[in-house]
Design a protein around this motif. Structure first.
Motif, PDB file in Angstrom:
ATOM      1  N   THR A  26     -25.696  32.187 -39.516  1.00  0.00           N
ATOM      2  CA  THR A  26     -25.168  31.109 -40.338  1.00  0.00           C
ATOM      3  C   THR A  26     -23.744  30.751 -39.928  1.00  0.00           C
ATOM      4  O   THR A  26     -23.076  31.515 -39.232  1.00  0.00           O
ATOM      5  CB  THR A  26     -25.145  31.524 -41.820  1.00  0.00           C
ATOM      6  N   THR A  27     -23.280  29.603 -40.391  1.00  0.00           N
ATOM      7  CA  THR A  27     -21.895  29.221 -40.139  1.00  0.00           C
ATOM      8  C   THR A  27     -20.936  30.161 -40.869  1.00  0.00           C
ATOM      9  O   THR A  27     -19.809  30.360 -40.420  1.00  0.00           O
ATOM     10  CB  THR A  27     -21.628  27.761 -40.552  1.00  0.00           C
ATOM     11  N   THR A  28     -21.378  30.751 -41.979  1.00  0.00           N
ATOM     12  CA  THR A  28     -20.556  31.728 -42.693  1.00  0.00           C
ATOM     13  C   THR A  28     -20.301  32.943 -41.807  1.00  0.00           C
ATOM     14  O   THR A  28     -19.171  33.443 -41.729  1.00  0.00           O
ATOM     15  CB  THR A  28     -21.239  32.149 -44.003  1.00  0.00           C
TER      16      THR A  28
ATOM     17  N   THR B 170     -19.043  30.762 -30.647  1.00  0.00           N
ATOM     18  CA  THR B 170     -19.795  29.523 -30.856  1.00  0.00           C
ATOM     19  C   THR B 170     -21.145  29.827 -31.492  1.00  0.00           C
ATOM     20  O   THR B 170     -21.663  30.940 -31.388  1.00  0.00           O
ATOM     21  CB  THR B 170     -20.028  28.781 -29.525  1.00  0.00           C
ATOM     22  N   LEU B 171     -21.695  28.807 -32.125  1.00  0.00           N
ATOM     23  CA  LEU B 171     -23.022  28.900 -32.732  1.00  0.00           C
ATOM     24  C   LEU B 171     -23.870  27.792 -32.144  1.00  0.00           C
ATOM     25  O   LEU B 171     -23.512  26.613 -32.215  1.00  0.00           O
ATOM     26  CB  LEU B 171     -22.914  28.752 -34.254  1.00  0.00           C
TER      27      LEU B 171
ATOM     28  N   LEU C  83     -20.456  32.951 -38.507  1.00  0.00           N
ATOM     29  CA  LEU C  83     -19.604  32.472 -37.416  1.00  0.00           C
ATOM     30  C   LEU C  83     -18.134  32.479 -37.835  1.00  0.00           C
ATOM     31  O   LEU C  83     -17.270  32.952 -37.097  1.00  0.00           O
ATOM     32  CB  LEU C  83     -20.017  31.066 -36.982  1.00  0.00           C
ATOM     33  N   THR C  84     -17.844  31.989 -39.024  1.00  0.00           N
ATOM     34  CA  THR C  84     -16.466  31.967 -39.529  1.00  0.00           C
ATOM     35  C   THR C  84     -15.913  33.381 -39.641  1.00  0.00           C
ATOM     36  O   THR C  84     -14.764  33.649 -39.273  1.00  0.00           O
ATOM     37  CB  THR C  84     -16.409  31.254 -40.889  1.00  0.00           C
TER      38      THR C  84
END
Length: 75
Positions: free
Chosen positions: A45-47, A62-63, A49-50
């Motif tokens: 998830t972008t969570t 990167t994702l 990634l952050t």
């Protein structure tokens, strides 16, 4: 079935690597390493990634679809 523990090979951790957390290990299907670069495949998830970017501030992360990449440092 319990998945084996994952130890992040990136040597320059700012904090605990989010890829080593129990929540991440439930969503990551497999991890590839190339030197100190890491590619995690799964329900990324972008969570996550952050969180990875915060834990590895000196690395580019990167994702791409279902793959999260922590790139090796630039030479």
């Amino acid at each position: 079935m319990t998945r084996p523990a994952f130890t992040c090979p990136v040597p320059d951790h700012h904090s605990t690597c989010p890829l080593e957390s129990p929540d991440a290990s439930m969503n990551i299907l497999w991890v590839e390493t190339v030197g100190t670069g890491v590619v995690a495949h799964g329900a990324v998830t972008t969570t996550l990634l952050t969180a990875v970017r915060a834990a590895h501030p000196t690395r580019y992360a990167t994702l791409d679809g279902n793959s999260l990449t922590i790139w090796p440092p630039a030479d």
